[in-house]
Scaffold this active site. Structure first.
Site, PDB file in Angstrom:
ATOM      1  N   PHE A 188      11.587  51.716  63.858  1.00 54.43           N
ATOM      2  CA  PHE A 188      12.048  53.071  64.222  1.00 54.43           C
ATOM      3  C   PHE A 188      12.548  53.025  65.679  1.00 54.43           C
ATOM      4  CE2 PHE A 188       8.377  53.541  61.349  1.00 54.43           C
ATOM      5  CZ  PHE A 188       8.929  54.236  60.290  1.00 54.43           C
ATOM      6  N   ASN A 205      15.717  50.785  55.975  1.00 53.89           N
ATOM      7  CA  ASN A 205      14.594  51.697  55.846  1.00 53.89           C
ATOM      8  C   ASN A 205      13.338  51.007  56.353  1.00 53.89           C
ATOM      9  OD1 ASN A 205      12.098  52.516  54.050  1.00 53.89           O
ATOM     10  ND2 ASN A 205      13.469  54.289  54.075  1.00 53.89           N
ATOM     11  N   ALA A 206      12.642  51.634  57.295  1.00 51.75           N
ATOM     12  CA  ALA A 206      11.514  50.980  57.959  1.00 51.75           C
ATOM     13  C   ALA A 206      10.399  50.625  56.980  1.00 51.75           C
ATOM     14  CB  ALA A 206      10.980  51.879  59.066  1.00 51.75           C
ATOM     15  N   CYS A 224       4.185  61.580  67.121  1.00 50.56           N
ATOM     16  CA  CYS A 224       4.704  62.693  67.921  1.00 50.56           C
ATOM     17  C   CYS A 224       4.547  64.034  67.206  1.00 50.56           C
ATOM     18  CB  CYS A 224       6.164  62.453  68.301  1.00 50.56           C
ATOM     19  SG  CYS A 224       7.282  62.267  66.900  1.00 50.56           S
TER      20      CYS A 224
END
Length: 387
Positions: free
Chosen positions: A222, A270-271, A328
């Site tokens: 990311f 895509n992570a 976050c």
């Protein structure tokens, strides 16, 4: 002045500055959306002044414990106070920071980021949005910006009934330009870029993790514009891989690597899938995803997502490797997030040693009475020897 009477036991009596619709006992004087109103307790005692939006779940946000008008001098005073706070903090570059952080600077819904002579403004509450011209005037008079860009593209705007927009409101479009943070050069495009620029709240974490990167194989998942990857590459990592699903993010990472004269293997992927199918080992893995949840309803799903990336990351972490992970979302507390990592380590049959705690930078100040002002948390672990 029109206003509301707040019910007993509402959060405002415990240090918070918000009043939810369920906490209102009575409305008086016919206040209109965006008005400045008075707050009173159930015994008719004054609680201060607030901004009002009956169409929002948060109906009132206190701006002062006294009677207060939203006029030019008010905004100049509050912005100056916020600026002075950042200027006093030795760890903050006053030319590259968040100057105003909403409730934390007693300006609910106002966010102001500075990139040298260029500023990005957000007005995320109805009352502040209605007075954006006064806010812009205050910024011009205090900080003499070359550029102010109103970047109202946050999903938070929907709750306030505000249309999204990205507009140049002062000066000329600077186009893409470079800034330097911790010795790393970044290209930013404040008006036409996908994001407002850098994740200013993570600049201290970039520097902290870079100190551990020398001689290591690094994976930044990311990666956004490559903040962690670039810092690690400049610090002497022997290889750096950066992964993001956004084509724009990968392109920005490649441009920033060229600007800094470092080599980064930037992969659009895509992570989750990358981590699942990765067959390489890494000595240092950074997981810094966007928020997986913006409300309590999706918190369980979000925690499953966090656990999956933690578990996958641990499985490709080399012996004595380091895992640095961040969240976050305000709704995922520090304790819940830490327990999530522990749960993943149990499933991965490994032990972790906590070596660093991370949080948002001082230009994103936290008010303990308003827990929503604290959102960013992070942990860096070292893989402990088998026992």
């Amino acid at each position: 002045m029109a206003g509301i009477i707040v019910k007993p036991r509402a959060r405002i009596f415990h240090g918070h500055d918000w009043v939810y619709s369920s906490e209102i006992q009575k409305t008086f004087g016919n206040p209109q959306p965006g008005d400045v109103i008075s707050l009173k307790d159930f015994r008719d005692r004054p609680l201060g002044t607030a901004i009002y939006n009956p169409d929002s779940q948060i109906v009132a946000r206190r701006i002062s414990r006294r009677k207060q008008k939203l006029e030019l001098e008010f905004f100049k005073r509050r912005i100056q106070q916020a600026f002075d706070l950042r200027e006093r903090a030795e760890s903050i570059d006053i030319n590259l920071c968040r100057i105003v952080w909403s409730e934390s600077d007693a300006l609910p819904g106002v966010i102001l980021d500075r990139y040298g002579d260029h500023f990005v403004l957000q007005t995320l509450t109805l009352a502040m949005h209605q007075r954006k011209e006064i806010i812009i005037d205050a910024i011009i008079k205090l900080l003499a910006p070359k550029t102010i860009i109103l970047r109202n593209d946050s999903p938070m705007l929907k709750a306030e009934g505000i249309e999204t927009e990205i507009t140049l409101v002062h000066g000329e479009n600077p186009g893409p330009f470079t800034v330097t943070a911790n010795g790393v050069i970044f290209e930013v495009d404040l008006l036409d870029g996908q994001k407002t620029g850098l994740y200013l709240d993570q600049l201290e974490a970039h520097a902290a993790i870079a100190k551990m990167a020398k001689g290591k194989r690094v994976l930044d998942v990311f990666c956004n514009q490559g903040g962690f990857a670039l810092a690690c590459a400049k610090a002497g990592a022997i290889s750096v891989t950066a992964v993001d699903s956004s084509e724009n993010a990968i392109a920005a990472t490649v441009r920033n690597a060229e600007l800094n004269g470092v080599e980064i293997n930037a992969i659009k992927h895509n992570a989750f899938d990358f981590l699942k199918h990765c067959e390489d080992e890494y000595d240092l893995i950074i997981l810094d995803p966007p928020s997986f949840t913006r409300n309590k309803k999706t918190l369980k799903d979000a925690m499953r997502g966090y656990k999956e990336i933690h578990l996958r990351g641990l499985k490709i972490l080399a012996r004595n490797g380091i895992l640095s992970t961040y969240c976050c979302s305000h709704h995922a507390t520090r304790e819940l997030f830490l327990q999530n990592v522990v749960s993943a380590s149990v499933d991965a049959k490994c032990a972790l040693r906590l070596i660093q705690n991370h949080g948002q930078r001082l230009d994103h100040p936290i008010l303990p009475g308003i827990p929503e002002t604290e959102y960013l948390k992070g942990f860096t672990f070292e893989l402990a020897p088998s026992r």
